[in-house]
Design an enzyme around this catalytic site. Structure first.
Site, PDB file in Angstrom:
ATOM      1  N   HIS A  84      -1.444   0.263   5.639  1.00  0.00           N
ATOM      2  CA  HIS A  84      -2.098   1.197   6.554  1.00  0.00           C
ATOM      3  C   HIS A  84      -1.246   2.414   6.910  1.00  0.00           C
ATOM      4  O   HIS A  84      -1.105   2.784   8.068  1.00  0.00           O
ATOM      5  CB  HIS A  84      -2.536   0.477   7.832  1.00  0.00           C
TER       6      HIS A  84
ATOM      7  N   TYR B  60     -11.458   6.521  19.167  1.00  0.00           N
ATOM      8  CA  TYR B  60     -12.460   5.858  18.336  1.00  0.00           C
ATOM      9  C   TYR B  60     -12.458   4.328  18.463  1.00  0.00           C
ATOM     10  O   TYR B  60     -13.190   3.654  17.749  1.00  0.00           O
ATOM     11  CB  TYR B  60     -12.333   6.343  16.879  1.00  0.00           C
TER      12      TYR B  60
ATOM     13  N   TYR C 217      -9.671 -10.648  10.075  1.00  0.00           N
ATOM     14  CA  TYR C 217      -9.695 -11.390   8.818  1.00  0.00           C
ATOM     15  C   TYR C 217      -9.654 -12.902   9.027  1.00  0.00           C
ATOM     16  O   TYR C 217     -10.106 -13.663   8.177  1.00  0.00           O
ATOM     17  CB  TYR C 217      -8.530 -10.949   7.922  1.00  0.00           C
TER      18      TYR C 217
ATOM     19  N   GLN D  46       0.814  -1.211   0.000  1.00  0.00           N
ATOM     20  CA  GLN D  46       0.000   0.000   0.000  1.00  0.00           C
ATOM     21  C   GLN D  46       0.851   1.265   0.000  1.00  0.00           C
ATOM     22  O   GLN D  46       0.311   2.370   0.017  1.00  0.00           O
ATOM     23  CB  GLN D  46      -0.920   0.001   1.226  1.00  0.00           C
TER      24      GLN D  46
ATOM     25  N   GLU E  71     -16.034   2.763   8.337  1.00  0.00           N
ATOM     26  CA  GLU E  71     -16.626   3.799   9.184  1.00  0.00           C
ATOM     27  C   GLU E  71     -16.543   5.187   8.561  1.00  0.00           C
ATOM     28  O   GLU E  71     -15.546   5.543   7.941  1.00  0.00           O
ATOM     29  CB  GLU E  71     -15.894   3.863  10.535  1.00  0.00           C
TER      30      GLU E  71
END
Length: 385
Positions: free
Chosen positions: A166, A269, A280, A94, A259
């Site tokens: 991430h 949060y 997963y 990513q 979200e």
């Protein structure tokens, strides 16, 4: 690489909606329920584009490609703009080049001389990496080439970790232009998002030079948390201000539980302690409860939409959508439109674009622009039919 523009007309039948509802506009304007779909123009194509934005005050779009390139598109003449002097990125998974942002306070200046902010994945010692944010000045000696000079890294995600996921690293300036908000993902390490001795799984609020901004909520605590605005996040891929000047974010859940959050200063949060998804491997995660002490999403999705970006619509081309959030959907292959009512939200429509959508942003004339994900991802302009 820029492709030859072509016009595509998407009939309403291809723009599947989850429901239709009025967006609260005046009765003499079109309502959301009257919407018949977008006219879509293909403007260009890019190699795994990640972010796009208009340079304030100019008809110029700047786009990042994950492999490490920054490219531009001059809407007025269709020509490409090539950027040199970009930082070296750690490309893989990513990671790579991330977001791009420009200062609204420089809107009256030509492109040359502007400050450019970039986020990207940066290699560390050993097999580690993390997000970084830097800024530099543009020197554009002709109409198609700009060099980034005086490059300076102003912020680093800490600590650098193994893995290539991430990073989050979305950038957003405060509406008064004084502060820079950076989304810092949990780097797939989970528990650091609950530990304020690091900046993983948080949103940080910085001065424009990357230092911690005065007034951050945890600056007086006995921790290295002076940058943190909120925490307990997983992987934020979009942030924007609504019409009331409130900050919202959209983030990936694990298996389920994507979200949309109203971001309130100092709030935790809940990730990974609470989530509306599960791991997963099938291991459960406790759902939020009213008394759990964590911030709750305004809306969550299972099955996931896999958000790539978000934007609150402000323009006049689609008056019935003013104030709505548009979320770029990756696995959902769609633009997801969300209506906001106070601190609540509901999905109002889902427009199927038949491709993974990485980024959504708005043009000066109110047109919506989207970037498809992946190799050959197209830049599309969405206008009213």
């Amino acid at each position: 690489m820029i492709a030859k523009p072509s016009a595509l007309l998407f009939p309403a039948a291809l723009l599947a909606t989850s429901c239709t509802a009025s967006a609260g506009v005046d009765s003499d304007t079109a309502s959301a329920s009257d919407f018949a779909g977008f006219a879509i123009e293909e403007v260009g194509s890019y190699d795994r584009p990640w972010a796009g934005t208009f340079v304030p005050g100019l008809d110029v779009i700047v786009i990042t490609e994950k492999s490490g390139k920054v490219v531009g598109h001059d809407v007025a003449n269709g020509k490409a703009i090539f950027f040199t002097g970009v930082p070296e990125v750690d490309y893989g998974g990513q990671g790579g080049m991330g977001d791009v942002a420009f200062l609204a306070s420089e809107a009256s200046q030509p492109l040359s001389g502007r400050t450019i902010y970039l986020s990207y994945a940066e290699a560390g010692e050993g097999d580690t990496r993390g997000a970084a944010v830097g800024r530099g000045k543009l020197l554009c000696e002709d109409h198609q080439t700009c060099e980034i000079r005086d490059w300076q890294v102003i912020w680093r995600q800490a600590p650098k970790t193994t893995g290539r996921g991430h990073y989050s690293h979305r950038l957003l300036f405060s509406e008064d232009g004084k502060y820079l908000f950076v989304a810092s993902g949990d780097r797939q390490k989970l528990t650091p998002a609950q530990d304020m001795s690091n900046t993983l799984g948080s949103i940080v609020r910085l001065n424009l030079d990357g230092t911690a901004a005065e007034g951050n909520p945890f600056a007086t605590r006995d921790c290295t948390c002076e940058e943190i605005w909120t925490y307990g996040h997983r992987n934020i891929l979009g942030m924007d201000w609504d019409a009331q000047g409130r900050l919202w974010d959209v983030e990936h859940g694990p298996a389920g539980g994507d979200e949309l959050n109203l971001v309130k200063v100092g709030t935790n949060y809940g990730w990974p302690t609470r989530s509306y998804g599960e791991h997963y491997n099938g291991d459960p995660i406790e759902d939020h409860s009213a008394d759990d002490g964590f911030g709750k999403p305004a809306i969550w999705w299972t099955p996931v939409i896999a958000p790539g970006d978000m934007h609150f619509y402000r323009g006049d081309m689609f008056p019935m959508f003013k104030g709505d959030a548009f979320i770029a959907g990756l696995s959902s292959n769609a633009l997801v439109r969300v209506e906001i009512d106070g601190e609540s939200a509901k999905e109002a429509a889902r427009y199927d674009l038949d491709k993974r959508i990485r980024s959504v942003f708005e043009g000066p004339d109110g047109a919506l622009w989207v970037l498809e994900d992946g190799e050959g991802g197209r830049l599309l302009r969405l206008t009213a039919k």
